[in-house]
Design a protein around this motif. Sequence first.
Motif, PDB file in Angstrom:
ATOM      1  N   ARG A  44       0.835  -1.208   0.000  1.00 25.57           N
ATOM      2  CA  ARG A  44       0.000   0.000   0.000  1.00 25.57           C
ATOM      3  C   ARG A  44       0.866   1.252   0.000  1.00 25.57           C
ATOM      4  NH1 ARG A  44      -2.248   2.917   4.497  1.00 25.57           N
ATOM      5  NH2 ARG A  44      -4.158   4.062   3.942  1.00 25.57           N
ATOM      6  N   LYS A  48       1.228   4.143  -3.014  1.00 27.62           N
ATOM      7  CA  LYS A  48       1.094   5.579  -2.756  1.00 27.62           C
ATOM      8  C   LYS A  48       2.331   6.337  -3.215  1.00 27.62           C
ATOM      9  CE  LYS A  48      -0.365   6.730   1.376  1.00 27.62           C
ATOM     10  NZ  LYS A  48      -0.516   6.725   2.860  1.00 27.62           N
ATOM     11  N   ASP A  52       0.990   6.251  -7.771  1.00 33.34           N
ATOM     12  CA  ASP A  52      -0.275   6.952  -7.546  1.00 33.34           C
ATOM     13  C   ASP A  52      -0.861   7.518  -8.836  1.00 33.34           C
ATOM     14  OD1 ASP A  52      -2.192   7.685  -5.491  1.00 33.34           O
ATOM     15  OD2 ASP A  52      -1.670   9.755  -5.996  1.00 33.34           O
ATOM     16  N   ARG A  55      -3.661   5.282  -9.923  1.00 31.56           N
ATOM     17  CA  ARG A  55      -4.927   5.549  -9.220  1.00 31.56           C
ATOM     18  C   ARG A  55      -5.634   6.738  -9.847  1.00 31.56           C
ATOM     19  NH1 ARG A  55      -6.737   9.292  -5.856  1.00 31.56           N
ATOM     20  NH2 ARG A  55      -4.665  10.233  -5.716  1.00 31.56           N
ATOM     21  N   ARG A  56      -4.892   7.807 -10.076  1.00 29.55           N
ATOM     22  CA  ARG A  56      -5.486   9.000 -10.663  1.00 29.55           C
ATOM     23  C   ARG A  56      -6.011   8.722 -12.074  1.00 29.55           C
ATOM     24  NH1 ARG A  56      -4.484  13.892  -8.644  1.00 29.55           N
ATOM     25  NH2 ARG A  56      -4.349  14.797 -10.722  1.00 29.55           N
ATOM     26  N   MET A  92      -8.790   1.887  -3.504  1.00 31.01           N
ATOM     27  CA  MET A  92      -8.458   3.234  -3.984  1.00 31.01           C
ATOM     28  C   MET A  92      -9.677   4.147  -3.906  1.00 31.01           C
ATOM     29  SD  MET A  92      -6.202   2.425  -7.424  1.00 31.01           S
ATOM     30  CE  MET A  92      -7.544   1.527  -8.242  1.00 31.01           C
ATOM     31  N   ASP A  95      -8.905  10.192  -3.213  1.00 30.58           N
ATOM     32  CA  ASP A  95      -7.817  10.929  -2.570  1.00 30.58           C
ATOM     33  C   ASP A  95      -6.666  10.048  -2.111  1.00 30.58           C
ATOM     34  OD1 ASP A  95      -6.766  13.428  -1.546  1.00 30.58           O
ATOM     35  OD2 ASP A  95      -7.246  12.702   0.459  1.00 30.58           O
ATOM     36  N   GLY A  96      -6.837   8.724  -2.211  1.00 28.85           N
ATOM     37  CA  GLY A  96      -5.765   7.871  -1.722  1.00 28.85           C
ATOM     38  C   GLY A  96      -6.172   6.423  -1.636  1.00 28.85           C
ATOM     39  N   TYR A  97      -5.804   5.773  -0.510  1.00 33.54           N
ATOM     40  CA  TYR A  97      -5.938   4.323  -0.369  1.00 33.54           C
ATOM     41  C   TYR A  97      -6.564   4.017   0.988  1.00 33.54           C
ATOM     42  CZ  TYR A  97      -2.683   4.593  -4.255  1.00 33.54           C
ATOM     43  OH  TYR A  97      -2.111   4.907  -5.457  1.00 33.54           O
ATOM     44  N   SER A  98      -7.795   3.528   0.975  1.00 34.62           N
ATOM     45  CA  SER A  98      -8.477   3.245   2.229  1.00 34.62           C
ATOM     46  C   SER A  98      -7.996   1.917   2.803  1.00 34.62           C
ATOM     47  CB  SER A  98      -9.995   3.234   2.033  1.00 34.62           C
ATOM     48  OG  SER A  98     -10.371   2.291   1.052  1.00 34.62           O
ATOM     49  N   SER A 293     -13.000   9.803   2.578  1.00 33.69           N
ATOM     50  CA  SER A 293     -11.823  10.278   1.848  1.00 33.69           C
ATOM     51  C   SER A 293     -11.935  11.794   1.669  1.00 33.69           C
ATOM     52  CB  SER A 293     -11.683   9.529   0.524  1.00 33.69           C
ATOM     53  OG  SER A 293     -10.393   9.674  -0.016  1.00 33.69           O
ATOM     54  N   ASP A 294     -11.755  12.306   0.443  1.00 35.02           N
ATOM     55  CA  ASP A 294     -11.876  13.748   0.214  1.00 35.02           C
ATOM     56  C   ASP A 294     -13.313  14.094  -0.156  1.00 35.02           C
ATOM     57  OD1 ASP A 294     -11.422  16.412  -0.184  1.00 35.02           O
ATOM     58  OD2 ASP A 294     -10.284  16.175  -2.038  1.00 35.02           O
TER      59      ASP A 294
END
Length: 393
Positions: A44, A48, A52, A55-56, A92, A95-98, A293-294
Amino acid sequence: MDIVKDLSTSKGAIRCIDMHTTGEPTRIVLNGYPALSGTLLEQRAEAKRSHDHIRRKLLLEPRGHNDMYGAILRPDTELTTCGEAHMGVLFMTNDGYSTMCGHATIALGRFLLDTHDKTVFPKRDEVHFDAKTRAASLGLHCPCGLVEVTVPTNEDGTRSDPSRPVSHISVPSFTTGLDVGVELSQDLRWPELGERQSVTADFSYGGAFYCFISAKEIGFPRGLKGKVDIAAMNTATRLLKAAVNSNPKLRYLFSHPDHDDLGFLYSIIVVDKEAGEPIAQSTQAETDLCFFSDQQIDRSPTGSGVAARVALSHAKGSPSATQRATYHSLVSNSLGGRGGFIGSLHDEQGQTKDDFPIVRVLVEGYASYTGTSSFVVEESDALGDDEFLFDKL
């Protein structure tokens, strides 16, 4: 060459399958993701740090949107190696990785049972099938730990049965704070508060840390019934989350006893216990609105949130804590209950240092396939790898 085949086999293409759980998407990465090494939490961190942009690429515009959600299959983790799990996964967000995701777990349960592609799921033949119950059991290694998933199947166990719910047993879940006062500085107050300078909320963990607060407490007396002012609630929950995160005295509410990587406030969930009808032989119901997240909005009732919610009810000594309960999102509530999750106490695991019960929760729900895709970035693409969210330009 045919353009469809050309795109799907082009260098750098990432092949995915899309599913939804009560309208909440899960974009499952099948092929094209770089190799990762180490424990799942180390993988993970590597994702990140080094990947990343993928992911985006998969979740943000122009291939996704602000509320897209994704899952990266990880067949090689410390728990798959020792035989405790059949598959690992990274989740994912925008805003990131839960650290945990119940709706994606429900979707992954169906997919992993349905696929027989050993390059995607090497341990497929090790999944246990019970012919008597017509259900298969598999272990899913999530960043928060091992999650036990049960998938209903056809007669020979080769395909999932979408007419019956997928269920999973949560990681140990526990409350961290009851009736906690959260002070709000002038710059972190919203109009619906009036003259109030603080609110009261509960905090609990179900694989991720949640803050639960009633709609009325944050200034919305109509709760989650009828037309909900999403924009106003978005502002209120964003400011509330900022107030919690900026107060060092509240840090204990989202500190994990075992892993620092799990210690962050993932979500604010707005609760209305007077909205929603019970389904599937449950005895009670409530409706929740989850901002995670965001400020991503969960269309589903939030599976790890259900685990945290059941742990919270148990900590409060609610007589109904051991009974089956329905948890609705705005989507399932508006659809007459279709898509609601069922949460129930599975077992008790002891107590926290603050004497809150540690429990495991059974979460049940339905997921469906929506399509397959191969994502590419052409050399001539004017945006290149610069993904975006329109409202944040």
